[in-house]
Enzyme design. Structure first.
Site, mmCIF file in Angstrom:
data_model
loop_
_atom_site.group_PDB
_atom_site.id
_atom_site.type_symbol
_atom_site.label_atom_id
_atom_site.label_comp_id
_atom_site.label_asym_id
_atom_site.label_seq_id
_atom_site.Cartn_x
_atom_site.Cartn_y
_atom_site.Cartn_z
ATOM 1 N N ASP A 172 0.784 -1.235 0.000
ATOM 2 C CA ASP A 172 0.000 0.000 0.000
ATOM 3 C C ASP A 172 0.812 1.281 0.000
ATOM 4 O O ASP A 172 0.335 2.326 0.424
ATOM 5 C CB ASP A 172 -0.910 -0.002 1.236
ATOM 6 C CG ASP A 172 -0.135 -0.256 2.523
ATOM 7 O OD1 ASP A 172 1.093 -0.049 2.524
ATOM 8 O OD2 ASP A 172 -0.754 -0.671 3.533
ATOM 9 N N GLU A 203 -0.237 -9.059 -0.885
ATOM 10 C CA GLU A 203 -0.772 -8.472 0.357
ATOM 11 C C GLU A 203 -1.998 -7.606 0.030
ATOM 12 O O GLU A 203 -2.080 -6.424 0.398
ATOM 13 C CB GLU A 203 0.285 -7.675 1.135
ATOM 14 C CG GLU A 203 -0.066 -7.505 2.605
ATOM 15 C CD GLU A 203 1.000 -6.761 3.416
ATOM 16 O OE1 GLU A 203 0.925 -5.528 3.511
ATOM 17 O OE2 GLU A 203 1.890 -7.426 3.965
ATOM 18 N N GLU A 231 -2.041 5.133 2.842
ATOM 19 C CA GLU A 231 -2.002 3.713 2.469
ATOM 20 C C GLU A 231 -3.377 3.119 2.160
ATOM 21 O O GLU A 231 -3.514 2.296 1.258
ATOM 22 C CB GLU A 231 -1.304 2.897 3.573
ATOM 23 C CG GLU A 231 0.194 3.151 3.693
ATOM 24 C CD GLU A 231 0.564 4.385 4.510
ATOM 25 O OE1 GLU A 231 -0.362 5.064 5.023
ATOM 26 O OE2 GLU A 231 1.757 4.688 4.633
ATOM 27 N N HIS A 285 6.546 5.388 13.026
ATOM 28 C CA HIS A 285 6.937 6.173 11.848
ATOM 29 C C HIS A 285 5.787 6.680 10.997
ATOM 30 O O HIS A 285 5.994 7.416 10.041
ATOM 31 C CB HIS A 285 7.860 5.340 10.960
ATOM 32 C CG HIS A 285 7.134 4.245 10.218
ATOM 33 N ND1 HIS A 285 6.472 4.456 9.032
ATOM 34 C CD2 HIS A 285 6.939 2.941 10.500
ATOM 35 C CE1 HIS A 285 5.917 3.334 8.626
ATOM 36 N NE2 HIS A 285 6.179 2.395 9.501
ATOM 37 N N ARG A 297 2.872 8.411 8.912
ATOM 38 C CA ARG A 297 2.591 9.818 8.622
ATOM 39 C C ARG A 297 1.431 10.353 9.452
ATOM 40 O O ARG A 297 1.466 11.488 9.919
ATOM 41 C CB ARG A 297 2.259 10.007 7.128
ATOM 42 C CG ARG A 297 3.487 10.213 6.278
ATOM 43 C CD ARG A 297 3.169 10.251 4.792
ATOM 44 N NE ARG A 297 4.386 9.952 4.048
ATOM 45 C CZ ARG A 297 5.123 10.840 3.397
ATOM 46 N NH1 ARG A 297 4.760 12.097 3.355
ATOM 47 N NH2 ARG A 297 6.220 10.468 2.772
ATOM 48 N N HIS A 322 13.466 5.238 12.370
ATOM 49 C CA HIS A 322 13.281 5.380 10.917
ATOM 50 C C HIS A 322 14.069 6.599 10.427
ATOM 51 O O HIS A 322 14.227 7.579 11.164
ATOM 52 C CB HIS A 322 11.767 5.571 10.695
ATOM 53 C CG HIS A 322 11.320 5.463 9.279
ATOM 54 N ND1 HIS A 322 11.631 6.387 8.322
ATOM 55 C CD2 HIS A 322 10.533 4.551 8.652
ATOM 56 C CE1 HIS A 322 11.072 6.056 7.169
ATOM 57 N NE2 HIS A 322 10.404 4.925 7.337
HETATM 58 C C1 UD1 Z 1 6.832 4.795 3.495
HETATM 59 C C2 UD1 Z 1 5.427 4.393 3.114
HETATM 60 C C3 UD1 Z 1 4.730 3.721 4.303
HETATM 61 C C4 UD1 Z 1 5.567 2.590 4.867
HETATM 62 C C5 UD1 Z 1 6.962 3.093 5.176
HETATM 63 C C6 UD1 Z 1 7.825 1.950 5.607
HETATM 64 C C7 UD1 Z 1 4.280 5.860 1.518
HETATM 65 C C8 UD1 Z 1 3.459 7.058 1.339
HETATM 66 N N1 UD1 Z 1 4.645 5.573 2.763
HETATM 67 O O1 UD1 Z 1 6.719 5.810 4.491
HETATM 68 O O2 UD1 Z 1 3.492 3.186 3.859
HETATM 69 O O3 UD1 Z 1 4.971 2.133 6.058
HETATM 70 O O4 UD1 Z 1 7.533 3.670 3.979
HETATM 71 O O5 UD1 Z 1 8.969 2.390 6.265
HETATM 72 O O6 UD1 Z 1 4.579 5.202 0.567
HETATM 73 N N2 UD1 Z 1 14.517 8.191 4.231
HETATM 74 C C9 UD1 Z 1 15.873 8.108 4.086
HETATM 75 N N3 UD1 Z 1 16.415 6.879 3.779
HETATM 76 C C10 UD1 Z 1 15.667 5.760 3.649
HETATM 77 C C11 UD1 Z 1 14.283 5.860 3.813
HETATM 78 C C12 UD1 Z 1 13.714 7.082 4.113
HETATM 79 O O7 UD1 Z 1 16.594 9.079 4.200
HETATM 80 O O8 UD1 Z 1 16.221 4.689 3.392
HETATM 81 C C13 UD1 Z 1 13.928 9.514 4.562
HETATM 82 C C14 UD1 Z 1 13.886 10.486 3.377
HETATM 83 O O9 UD1 Z 1 14.103 11.784 3.829
HETATM 84 C C15 UD1 Z 1 12.434 10.366 2.908
HETATM 85 C C16 UD1 Z 1 11.730 10.172 4.234
HETATM 86 O O10 UD1 Z 1 12.574 9.322 4.980
HETATM 87 O O11 UD1 Z 1 12.012 11.513 2.212
HETATM 88 C C17 UD1 Z 1 10.345 9.577 4.176
HETATM 89 O O12 UD1 Z 1 10.297 8.431 3.332
HETATM 90 P P1 UD1 Z 1 8.913 8.052 2.592
HETATM 91 O O13 UD1 Z 1 9.120 6.831 1.781
HETATM 92 O O14 UD1 Z 1 8.387 9.259 1.889
HETATM 93 O O15 UD1 Z 1 7.916 7.811 3.775
HETATM 94 P P2 UD1 Z 1 7.897 6.741 4.927
HETATM 95 O O16 UD1 Z 1 7.418 7.422 6.147
HETATM 96 O O17 UD1 Z 1 9.178 6.018 4.924
HETATM 97 N N1 UDP Z 2 12.527 -3.423 10.307
HETATM 98 C C1 UDP Z 2 13.891 -3.564 10.098
HETATM 99 N N2 UDP Z 2 14.756 -2.717 10.744
HETATM 100 C C2 UDP Z 2 14.320 -1.745 11.571
HETATM 101 C C3 UDP Z 2 12.919 -1.593 11.777
HETATM 102 C C4 UDP Z 2 12.048 -2.444 11.110
HETATM 103 O O1 UDP Z 2 14.324 -4.443 9.366
HETATM 104 O O2 UDP Z 2 15.160 -1.017 12.117
HETATM 105 C C5 UDP Z 2 11.608 -4.336 9.600
HETATM 106 C C6 UDP Z 2 10.549 -4.984 10.436
HETATM 107 O O3 UDP Z 2 11.011 -6.175 11.036
HETATM 108 C C7 UDP Z 2 9.458 -5.229 9.414
HETATM 109 C C8 UDP Z 2 9.571 -4.066 8.478
HETATM 110 O O4 UDP Z 2 10.882 -3.534 8.674
HETATM 111 O O5 UDP Z 2 9.710 -6.399 8.660
HETATM 112 C C9 UDP Z 2 8.534 -3.036 8.806
HETATM 113 O O6 UDP Z 2 8.805 -1.889 8.104
HETATM 114 P P1 UDP Z 2 8.209 -0.485 8.483
HETATM 115 O O7 UDP Z 2 7.840 -0.465 9.918
HETATM 116 O O8 UDP Z 2 9.172 0.514 7.966
HETATM 117 O O9 UDP Z 2 6.925 -0.405 7.559
HETATM 118 P P2 UDP Z 2 5.423 -0.932 7.689
HETATM 119 O O10 UDP Z 2 5.441 -2.390 7.947
HETATM 120 O O11 UDP Z 2 4.764 -0.139 8.757
HETATM 121 O O12 UDP Z 2 4.845 -0.588 6.356
#
Ligand code: UD1
Ligand code: UDP
Length: 382
Positions: free
Chosen positions: A98, A120, A134, A210, A212, A243
């Site tokens: 999602d 999923e 999502e 984490h 939004r 995160h």
């Molecule tokens: C995204 C997904 C959310 C999912 C989450 C898993 C959307 C809208 N949201 O949210 O559904 O639960 O991923 O973690 O698709 N960033 C880094 N390095 C990384 C990852 C993130 O620097 O490896 C930082 C960047 O500044 C980025 C910000 O995190 O802009 C947010 O990342 P983003 O993918 O937009 O949103 P998440 O909150 O991670």
């Molecule tokens: N996870 C990880 N390292 C971390 C935190 C989470 O590998 O430091 C794994 C966790 O075990 C799970 C997945 O990341 O498998 C969950 O991801 P996240 O919470 O970012 O996203 P969501 O599941 O909420 O979409």
């Protein structure tokens, strides 16, 4: 015989954890060419998963920007996918879950009239703003997809009620497949903080937060409650792999930075995370994936959200929805820490999300779709 091309598209950490085992299962099938396209919505957190599972990407759009907006992720992914789909010419595109990558990947495939398989599928809260964005992403992908891989019978039922087009398969969740390779009794942590923790003598609470829709006051309230938990229980250690989102990091540092017995660490790789959960007392999280993983490991979960699209483990008694208010989060944690009967009632293994054979079922269903197999796969039963 010409192989059928399946292009798996994903971009965030959880999608990778749940899709790489499937990409690898598909690669082992004779009639299928399994290709993998990263949007790079996440960078470091995505690369970490690819490295642990030893998976190479065929395409990488590398779209991540600091503090990216939903529009930027979606438009950059759709534009990038245009060229990849033209070049790879897949027979099927697979997306997962999602995220914005999920929606963009499915829409890009639709624009090229390529059928989409949704892994999923069928999770719902029926509130389009929670989780945001999502819930809308998965609703829109359900309209596009031709093959819906629902982890549980209830997820499949949601899709049937919505009368979605295409075929629905109940497969289990691929994350349970992933855990077969990551969790080990003799695992040694590479992360120094984790290696130094006394898991036998202390009560370790693993935290992630984490989402939004929790940014701002909800996240501040949640983390303030966790601060109070650490301050009032001397035998507790809180481990929070934070995160990489700047909004999350600022809030975590402001409220939990320099609090005794609270360990704010960088995200850990998936093997470290699964083994951390396995050795924890319980988990407090707003993550989707942790709600599936911790019950499989017999660890209670307090969900830091107002609702969940994963009611199965709530029904099984291993997950409790505590909400996002300071007093509720604190009361939830205190109940588990101070009432052994309450803890014991939640601390039992439950596997409503899978039996470790989801990837096989999905690959079988894809072969059936292509006419490479005479019958549909057996469904997953809880
Ligand atoms: C995204 C997904 C959310 C999912 C989450 C898993 C959307 C809208 N949201 O949210 O559904 O639960 O991923 O973690 O698709 N960033 C880094 N390095 C990384 C990852 C993130 O620097 O490896 C930082 C960047 O500044 C980025 C910000 O995190 O802009 C947010 O990342 P983003 O993918 O937009 O949103 P998440 O909150 O991670
Ligand atoms: N996870 C990880 N390292 C971390 C935190 C989470 O590998 O430091 C794994 C966790 O075990 C799970 C997945 O990341 O498998 C969950 O991801 P996240 O919470 O970012 O996203 P969501 O599941 O909420 O979409």
């Amino acid at each position: 015989m010409k192989k059928r091309k399946v292009l798996s598209v994903f971009g965030t950490r959880p999608e990778a954890i749940k899709m790489v085992p499937l990409v690898q299962e598909l690669s082992a099938r004779d009639g299928i060419e399994s290709l993998c396209c990263l949007t790079g919505q996440h960078r470091q957190m995505l690369d970490s998963v690819m490295q642990v599972f030893g998976q190479r990407a065929d395409y990488d759009l590398n779209i991540m920007q600091q503090q990216q907006s939903l529009s930027s992720i979606t438009t950059r992914a759709i534009l990038g996918m245009e060229q990849v789909i033209s070049e790879a010419a897949p027979d099927l595109v697979l997306v997962h879950g999602d995220t914005s990558t999920t929606f963009a990947g499915a829409l890009a495939a639709f624009y090229h009239k390529i059928p989409v398989g949704h892994v999923e599928a069928g999770l719902r809260t029926y509130d389009i703003y929670s989780p945001f964005p999502e819930e809308m992403n998965r609703l829109l992908v359900s309209d596009i997809a031709a093959l819906h891989f629902a982890p549980t019978p209830a997820n499949a039922e949601n899709l049937r009620k919505e009368a979605v087009r295409g075929e629905i398969f109940v497969t289990g969740n691929t994350v349970i497949d992933a855990m077969k390779t990551t969790v080990r009794k003799d695992f040694r942590f590479a992360t120094q903080t984790l290696n130094a923790l006394d898991f036998a003598g202390r009560r370790v609470i693993t935290v992630t937060c984490h989402r939004r829709e929790n940014y701002g006051k909800p996240m501040r309230d949640i983390l303030s409650a966790i601060r109070t938990v650490a301050q009032t229980h001397e035998d507790v250690e809180v481990v929070y792999p934070v995160h990489l989102s700047p909004a999350v990091r600022a809030c975590a540092q402001e409220i939990l930075g320099n609090v005794p017995r609270v360990h704010l660490i960088d995200p850990v790789d998936v093997e470290e995370m699964h083994n951390l959960i396995a050795r924890s007392c319980f988990v407090m999280t707003d993550s989707g994936g942790l709600q599936e993983e911790a019950p499989a490991l017999g660890k209670p979960v307090l969900v830091l959200r107002r609702e969940t699209e994963r009611p199965e483990a709530v029904a099984a008694g291993t997950v409790r929805l505590v909400g996002v208010e300071y007093a509720d989060v604190l009361a939830g944690a205190n109940a588990l820490l101070e009432n052994p009967a309450a803890y014991d009632a939640m601390a039992h293994a439950a596997n409503p999300y899978g039996d470790g054979k989801a990837c096989k079922r999905i690959a079988d269903a894809i072969e059936w779709h292509f006419g490479l197999r005479p019958c549909r796969p057996e469904e997953f039963h809880q």
